[in-house]
Design a protein around this motif. Structure first.
Motif, PDB file in Angstrom:
ATOM      1  N   PRO A 166       0.942  -1.259  -0.062  1.00  0.00           N
ATOM      2  CA  PRO A 166      -0.167   0.125   0.131  1.00  0.00           C
ATOM      3  C   PRO A 166       0.967   1.268  -0.036  1.00  0.00           C
ATOM      4  CG  PRO A 166      -0.696  -1.608   1.644  1.00  0.00           C
ATOM      5  CD  PRO A 166       0.478  -1.957   1.253  1.00  0.00           C
ATOM      6  N   LYS A 167       0.312   2.537  -0.340  1.00  0.00           N
ATOM      7  CA  LYS A 167       1.223   3.678  -0.373  1.00  0.00           C
ATOM      8  C   LYS A 167       1.484   3.992   0.956  1.00  0.00           C
ATOM      9  CE  LYS A 167      -1.391   5.473  -4.592  1.00  0.00           C
ATOM     10  NZ  LYS A 167      -2.344   6.557  -5.150  1.00  0.00           N
ATOM     11  N   LEU A 168       2.630   4.625   1.276  1.00  0.00           N
ATOM     12  CA  LEU A 168       3.114   5.172   2.517  1.00  0.00           C
ATOM     13  C   LEU A 168       2.405   6.481   2.434  1.00  0.00           C
ATOM     14  CD1 LEU A 168       4.654   5.164   5.064  1.00  0.00           C
ATOM     15  CD2 LEU A 168       6.715   6.116   3.676  1.00  0.00           C
ATOM     16  N   ARG A 169       1.572   6.643   3.536  1.00  0.00           N
ATOM     17  CA  ARG A 169       0.799   7.745   3.861  1.00  0.00           C
ATOM     18  C   ARG A 169       1.781   8.960   4.051  1.00  0.00           C
ATOM     19  NH1 ARG A 169      -4.773   8.058   4.398  1.00  0.00           N
ATOM     20  NH2 ARG A 169      -5.745   9.959   5.208  1.00  0.00           N
ATOM     21  N   ASN A 170       1.363  10.003   3.354  1.00  0.00           N
ATOM     22  CA  ASN A 170       2.518  11.285   3.527  1.00  0.00           C
ATOM     23  C   ASN A 170       1.958  11.993   4.891  1.00  0.00           C
ATOM     24  OD1 ASN A 170       0.393  12.616   2.428  1.00  0.00           O
ATOM     25  ND2 ASN A 170       1.726  13.785   1.037  1.00  0.00           N
ATOM     26  N   GLU A 171       1.562  11.477   5.843  1.00  0.00           N
ATOM     27  CA  GLU A 171       0.910  12.019   7.210  1.00  0.00           C
ATOM     28  C   GLU A 171       1.128  10.743   8.171  1.00  0.00           C
ATOM     29  OE1 GLU A 171      -2.919  13.709   7.157  1.00  0.00           O
ATOM     30  OE2 GLU A 171      -3.739  11.832   7.088  1.00  0.00           O
ATOM     31  N   ALA A 172       1.264  11.195   9.310  1.00  0.00           N
ATOM     32  CA  ALA A 172       1.463  10.104  10.516  1.00  0.00           C
ATOM     33  C   ALA A 172      -0.275   9.945  10.772  1.00  0.00           C
ATOM     34  CB  ALA A 172       1.844  10.836  11.858  1.00  0.00           C
ATOM     35  N   PHE A 173      -0.193   8.540  11.225  1.00  0.00           N
ATOM     36  CA  PHE A 173      -1.652   8.051  11.750  1.00  0.00           C
ATOM     37  C   PHE A 173      -1.664   8.620  13.171  1.00  0.00           C
ATOM     38  CE2 PHE A 173      -0.607   5.159   8.513  1.00  0.00           C
ATOM     39  CZ  PHE A 173      -1.979   4.874   7.916  1.00  0.00           C
ATOM     40  N   THR A 174      -2.946   9.298  13.318  1.00  0.00           N
ATOM     41  CA  THR A 174      -3.193   9.668  14.813  1.00  0.00           C
ATOM     42  C   THR A 174      -4.605   9.101  15.132  1.00  0.00           C
ATOM     43  OG1 THR A 174      -4.605  11.666  13.810  1.00  0.00           O
ATOM     44  CG2 THR A 174      -2.282  11.930  14.134  1.00  0.00           C
ATOM     45  N   ALA A 175      -4.439   8.963  16.781  1.00  0.00           N
ATOM     46  CA  ALA A 175      -5.647   8.450  17.355  1.00  0.00           C
ATOM     47  C   ALA A 175      -7.096   9.051  16.938  1.00  0.00           C
ATOM     48  CB  ALA A 175      -5.604   8.439  18.922  1.00  0.00           C
ATOM     49  N   THR A 176      -7.106  10.365  16.681  1.00  0.00           N
ATOM     50  CA  THR A 176      -8.383  11.179  16.526  1.00  0.00           C
ATOM     51  C   THR A 176      -8.913  10.857  15.276  1.00  0.00           C
ATOM     52  OG1 THR A 176      -6.941  12.834  16.097  1.00  0.00           O
ATOM     53  CG2 THR A 176      -7.819  13.026  18.137  1.00  0.00           C
ATOM     54  N   ALA A 177      -7.929  10.392  14.178  1.00  0.00           N
ATOM     55  CA  ALA A 177      -8.135  10.491  12.747  1.00  0.00           C
ATOM     56  C   ALA A 177      -8.189   8.913  12.484  1.00  0.00           C
ATOM     57  CB  ALA A 177      -7.492  11.372  11.870  1.00  0.00           C
ATOM     58  N   LEU A 178      -7.668   8.017  13.185  1.00  0.00           N
ATOM     59  CA  LEU A 178      -7.281   6.627  12.769  1.00  0.00           C
ATOM     60  C   LEU A 178      -8.252   5.666  11.938  1.00  0.00           C
ATOM     61  CD1 LEU A 178      -4.970   4.430  13.004  1.00  0.00           C
ATOM     62  CD2 LEU A 178      -6.064   3.709  15.296  1.00  0.00           C
ATOM     63  N   ASP A 179      -9.604   5.830  12.371  1.00  0.00           N
ATOM     64  CA  ASP A 179     -10.543   5.101  11.694  1.00  0.00           C
ATOM     65  C   ASP A 179     -10.811   5.464  10.359  1.00  0.00           C
ATOM     66  OD1 ASP A 179     -12.624   3.200  11.546  1.00  0.00           O
ATOM     67  OD2 ASP A 179     -14.066   4.970  11.297  1.00  0.00           O
ATOM     68  N   GLU A 180     -10.686   6.837  10.089  1.00  0.00           N
ATOM     69  CA  GLU A 180     -10.868   7.600   8.856  1.00  0.00           C
ATOM     70  C   GLU A 180      -9.807   7.225   7.988  1.00  0.00           C
ATOM     71  OE1 GLU A 180     -11.459  11.995   6.929  1.00  0.00           O
ATOM     72  OE2 GLU A 180     -11.346  11.689   8.874  1.00  0.00           O
ATOM     73  N   GLN A 181      -8.441   7.274   8.621  1.00  0.00           N
ATOM     74  CA  GLN A 181      -7.210   7.074   7.676  1.00  0.00           C
ATOM     75  C   GLN A 181      -6.945   5.388   7.324  1.00  0.00           C
ATOM     76  OE1 GLN A 181      -4.797   8.475  10.997  1.00  0.00           O
ATOM     77  NE2 GLN A 181      -3.950  10.272   9.519  1.00  0.00           N
ATOM     78  N   LEU A 182      -7.661   4.648   8.200  1.00  0.00           N
ATOM     79  CA  LEU A 182      -7.453   3.098   7.791  1.00  0.00           C
ATOM     80  C   LEU A 182      -8.624   2.927   6.845  1.00  0.00           C
ATOM     81  CD1 LEU A 182      -7.167   1.377  11.337  1.00  0.00           C
ATOM     82  CD2 LEU A 182      -5.215   1.817   9.477  1.00  0.00           C
ATOM     83  N   THR A 183      -9.840   3.643   6.753  1.00  0.00           N
ATOM     84  CA  THR A 183     -10.586   3.413   5.839  1.00  0.00           C
ATOM     85  C   THR A 183     -10.037   3.908   4.416  1.00  0.00           C
ATOM     86  OG1 THR A 183     -12.521   3.172   7.126  1.00  0.00           O
ATOM     87  CG2 THR A 183     -13.032   3.845   5.058  1.00  0.00           C
ATOM     88  N   ASP A 184      -9.486   5.061   4.248  1.00  0.00           N
ATOM     89  CA  ASP A 184      -9.191   5.683   3.203  1.00  0.00           C
ATOM     90  C   ASP A 184      -8.060   4.984   2.612  1.00  0.00           C
ATOM     91  OD1 ASP A 184      -8.750   8.079   1.489  1.00  0.00           O
ATOM     92  OD2 ASP A 184      -6.753   8.231   2.411  1.00  0.00           O
ATOM     93  N   GLN A 185      -6.995   4.232   3.484  1.00  0.00           N
ATOM     94  CA  GLN A 185      -6.004   3.467   2.851  1.00  0.00           C
ATOM     95  C   GLN A 185      -6.598   2.312   2.364  1.00  0.00           C
ATOM     96  OE1 GLN A 185      -3.138   5.838   3.223  1.00  0.00           O
ATOM     97  NE2 GLN A 185      -1.995   3.742   3.596  1.00  0.00           N
ATOM     98  N   ALA A 186      -7.663   1.736   2.865  1.00  0.00           N
ATOM     99  CA  ALA A 186      -8.218   0.452   2.425  1.00  0.00           C
ATOM    100  C   ALA A 186      -8.639   0.825   0.847  1.00  0.00           C
ATOM    101  CB  ALA A 186      -9.339   0.048   3.287  1.00  0.00           C
ATOM    102  N   ILE A 187      -9.826   1.865   0.812  1.00  0.00           N
ATOM    103  CA  ILE A 187     -10.126   2.442  -0.548  1.00  0.00           C
ATOM    104  C   ILE A 187      -9.117   2.555  -1.540  1.00  0.00           C
ATOM    105  CG2 ILE A 187     -11.506   4.212  -1.439  1.00  0.00           C
ATOM    106  CD1 ILE A 187     -13.077   4.502   1.225  1.00  0.00           C
ATOM    107  N   ASP A 188      -8.067   3.284  -1.004  1.00  0.00           N
ATOM    108  CA  ASP A 188      -7.058   3.549  -2.188  1.00  0.00           C
ATOM    109  C   ASP A 188      -6.510   2.333  -2.610  1.00  0.00           C
ATOM    110  OD1 ASP A 188      -4.932   6.116  -3.099  1.00  0.00           O
ATOM    111  OD2 ASP A 188      -3.886   4.193  -2.251  1.00  0.00           O
ATOM    112  N   PHE A 189      -5.958   1.432  -1.616  1.00  0.00           N
ATOM    113  CA  PHE A 189      -5.139   0.348  -2.210  1.00  0.00           C
ATOM    114  C   PHE A 189      -6.148  -0.570  -2.862  1.00  0.00           C
ATOM    115  CE2 PHE A 189      -3.589  -3.933  -0.895  1.00  0.00           C
ATOM    116  CZ  PHE A 189      -2.379  -3.967  -1.515  1.00  0.00           C
ATOM    117  N   LEU A 190      -7.472  -0.866  -2.486  1.00  0.00           N
ATOM    118  CA  LEU A 190      -8.181  -1.659  -3.175  1.00  0.00           C
ATOM    119  C   LEU A 190      -8.739  -1.351  -4.740  1.00  0.00           C
ATOM    120  CD1 LEU A 190      -9.992  -3.489  -0.355  1.00  0.00           C
ATOM    121  CD2 LEU A 190      -8.926  -4.744  -2.227  1.00  0.00           C
TER     122      LEU A 190
END
Length: 252
Positions: A166-190
């Protein structure tokens, strides 16, 4: 082919076989802003890394990783999202450090070390210092993240420095945005047709779905899991094939 079989065996080994005994620190949840600053400088929107330029900021990277090393998650006081964000960032940042220490190279698999007990692999190199104890990347992924967190989307966030990752995200993962970030990564990859192709008949999927199939199928079929994130939906009995993995470096 033999190497791929060995790798697939490693990836499917129970997470309990890896070291997960990380000492808890008394630290409060840490900031990952320093990691975000580095990612925005050296990772483009396609997830490709300018490792050559990144080397100039190795001091800043090492300082961030030293901070992580001294401030491991406290399971009693940190939330699950704070812990998971820490470990995903740690895995990705330590992977970048490993590449920089051995750069230039064409693939992470070109990093070899003799005298490794089980397999000559970069994922088994004990170079990660956490509260005075040595760990490797397999320990973080399999002994900590997969063992302690029931979250299959981590496979779209952890990046092993390969083109097929998967793409290395160009921002850190954070607790406040984690669910949104993980879903975004899944959508992007698939929905990246260079890595996964889903049609109305079936799918050609990344080998990640083969190596870690059990993580994706605990509650549903693999077809159903994939359909959650893809624009094109396959049928419930759609045929799935797995494509070869490109271990070339994800570098510019």
């Amino acid at each position: 082919m033999k190497l791929l079989i060995i790798l697939a065996t490693i990836f499917t080994v129970s997470a309990s076989c890896f070291n997960s005994n990380v000492p808890n620190s008394d630290a409060k949840p840490v900031s990952h802003d320093a990691w975000t600053t580095l990612l925005k400088k050296y990772v483009n929107t396609n997830g490709m890394v300018n490792y050559k330029a990144f080397q100039k900021d190795s001091v800043a990277l090492n300082k961030y990783l030293e901070m992580l090393s001294k401030n491991t998650p406290n399971e009693k006081t940190w939330t699950k999202d704070e812990q998971l964000a820490y470990w995903i960032n740690a895995y990705n940042a330590f992977t970048v450090q490993l590449i920089l220490r051995n750069y230039p190279l064409k693939s992470i698999k070109d990093i070899v070390r003799v005298n490794i007990t089980y397999i000559n692999s970069p994922w088994d190199i004990k170079f990660i210092n956490l509260m005075g104890k040595k760990f490797d990347l397999n320990d973080i992924e399999n002994g900590i993240i997969r063992k302690k967190f029931d979250e299959p989307r981590i496979h779209f966030a952890l990046v092993c420095a390969a083109i097929s990752c998967p793409k290395l995200r160009n921002e850190a993962f954070t607790a406040t945005a984690l669910d949104e970030q993980l879903t975004d990564q899944a959508i992007d990859f698939l929905n990246d047709n260079k890595k996964n192709v889903v049609s109305a008949k079936g799918a050609n999927l990344s080998s990640i779905f083969d190596w870690y199939k059990g993580d994706f199928t605990k509650r549903m079929s693999l077809q159903a899991f994939v359909n959650q994130y893809t624009k094109v939906k396959m049928p419930a009995d759609g045929k799935i094939q797995f494509v070869n993995y490109n271990w070339g470096l994800n570098g510019l």
